[in-house]
Structure formats: structure tokens, C-alpha cells
Scaffold this motif. Structure first.
Motif, short mmCIF file in Angstrom:
data_model
loop_
_atom_site.label_atom_id
_atom_site.label_comp_id
_atom_site.label_asym_id
_atom_site.label_seq_id
_atom_site.Cartn_x
_atom_site.Cartn_y
_atom_site.Cartn_z
N TRP A 21 43.33 46.41 55.28
CA TRP A 21 42.47 45.52 54.50
C TRP A 21 42.39 46.04 53.07
CZ3 TRP A 21 40.80 47.50 59.24
CH2 TRP A 21 40.53 46.59 60.24
N ALA A 22 41.97 45.21 52.16
CA ALA A 22 41.65 45.61 50.79
C ALA A 22 40.17 45.36 50.58
CB ALA A 22 42.48 44.81 49.78
N ASP A 23 39.48 46.34 50.03
CA ASP A 23 38.06 46.20 49.70
C ASP A 23 37.96 46.23 48.18
OD1 ASP A 23 35.34 46.52 49.17
OD2 ASP A 23 35.00 47.86 50.87
N ALA A 24 38.02 45.05 47.57
CA ALA A 24 38.04 44.96 46.11
C ALA A 24 36.73 45.42 45.50
CB ALA A 24 38.35 43.52 45.68
N GLU A 25 35.63 45.22 46.20
CA GLU A 25 34.32 45.61 45.67
C GLU A 25 34.23 47.13 45.49
OE1 GLU A 25 29.85 45.45 47.37
OE2 GLU A 25 30.91 43.52 47.24
N ARG A 26 34.75 47.87 46.45
CA ARG A 26 34.70 49.33 46.37
C ARG A 26 35.95 49.93 45.75
NH1 ARG A 26 31.89 51.90 51.64
NH2 ARG A 26 29.93 50.76 51.48
N GLY A 27 36.98 49.11 45.56
CA GLY A 27 38.24 49.62 45.01
C GLY A 27 38.97 50.52 45.99
N GLU A 28 39.03 50.09 47.26
CA GLU A 28 39.63 50.92 48.29
C GLU A 28 40.54 50.11 49.21
OE1 GLU A 28 35.76 53.85 48.81
OE2 GLU A 28 36.13 52.30 50.30
N LEU A 29 41.57 50.76 49.72
CA LEU A 29 42.33 50.21 50.83
C LEU A 29 41.67 50.74 52.09
CD1 LEU A 29 46.03 50.68 49.72
CD2 LEU A 29 44.61 48.64 49.56
N ASP A 78 49.13 45.13 46.25
CA ASP A 78 49.24 43.96 45.40
C ASP A 78 47.99 43.09 45.48
OD1 ASP A 78 51.78 44.79 44.72
OD2 ASP A 78 52.80 43.41 46.12
N VAL A 79 47.46 42.89 46.70
CA VAL A 79 46.23 42.10 46.88
C VAL A 79 45.10 42.76 46.11
CG1 VAL A 79 44.46 41.46 48.56
CG2 VAL A 79 46.87 41.05 49.08
N PHE A 80 44.97 44.05 46.27
CA PHE A 80 43.90 44.79 45.57
C PHE A 80 44.02 44.62 44.07
CE2 PHE A 80 42.42 48.63 43.47
CZ PHE A 80 41.07 48.53 43.73
N GLU A 81 45.20 44.85 43.53
CA GLU A 81 45.39 44.75 42.10
C GLU A 81 45.11 43.34 41.58
OE1 GLU A 81 49.30 46.34 41.53
OE2 GLU A 81 48.52 48.37 41.30
N SER A 82 45.48 42.32 42.33
CA SER A 82 45.26 40.94 41.87
C SER A 82 43.79 40.55 41.91
CB SER A 82 46.08 39.95 42.69
OG SER A 82 45.59 39.86 44.02
N HIS A 83 42.98 41.20 42.73
CA HIS A 83 41.55 40.88 42.81
C HIS A 83 40.71 41.70 41.84
CE1 HIS A 83 42.66 38.70 46.43
NE2 HIS A 83 41.52 38.09 46.30
N VAL A 84 41.28 42.75 41.28
CA VAL A 84 40.54 43.60 40.36
C VAL A 84 40.71 43.12 38.93
CG1 VAL A 84 40.39 45.93 39.42
CG2 VAL A 84 40.59 45.60 41.87
#
Length: 85
Positions: A21-29, A78-84
Motif C-alpha cells: 500500500w501507499a500511505d500518502a498522508e504519512r509519506g510511507e510505503l 510511483d503511486v506515492f510520488e503522484s499523490h504527494v
């Protein structure tokens, strides 16, 4: 923001489910994987790496995920980077 499901082990059966999973709020995988055997955990705990304390700190864990999930881990990045951005 809830966890963003990225992928699950493509060879998952009914009882195993390494997941990313990607946790965009915490900036973590967030990785769900298999617990290591005692030998692997001991090897990780004993390995000396510059800038890294020996041992496994309280609140941390060693997990294993299959190499076949590398594409999913890359996708999670990639998902994380696109949501940040």
C-alpha cells in the motif's frame, strides 16, 4: 486519506497475501509480508551497516516479500510520488 492499495502477490493463495500500500498522508510505503525465520531475523539483527544500529529496534520488524513483487513495489513508489506532488 486512507491507504492506497497498490498490489498483492500475484501468486497469492487463500492463506498468504503479501501486499503493498501507499500511505500518502504519512509519506510511507506499507508492506505486508511473511515473518522471517529466526535465522534470517538474527542475521539481519547482527549485520553491521554504517549509520545503522546493530539489532532491530523496538517497533520495527523484518519482513519478507517475494522478488516477483518488485513491479508492485515500483508501482507503489510511483503511486506515492503522484499523490504527494
Amino acid at each position: 486519506m486512507p491507504l492506497l492499495f497498490v498490489g498483492i502477490d500475484p501468486n497469492t493463495g487463500d492463506k498468504q497475501s503479501p501486499t503493498v500500500w501507499a500511505d500518502a498522508e504519512r509519506g510511507e510505503l506499507v508492506l505486508q509480508g511473511w515473518k522471517p525465520g529466526p535465522e534470517l531475523e538474527a542475521e539481519c539483527a547482527a549485520t553491521e551497516v554504517p549509520g545503522h544500529a546493530v539489532g532491530i529496534p523496538e517497533g520495527e520488524a523484518v519482513i519478507r516479500i517475494p522478488a516477483r513483487m518488485l513491479r508492485i513495489v515500483r508501482e507503489a513508489c510511483d503511486v506515492f510520488e503522484s499523490h504527494v506532488r
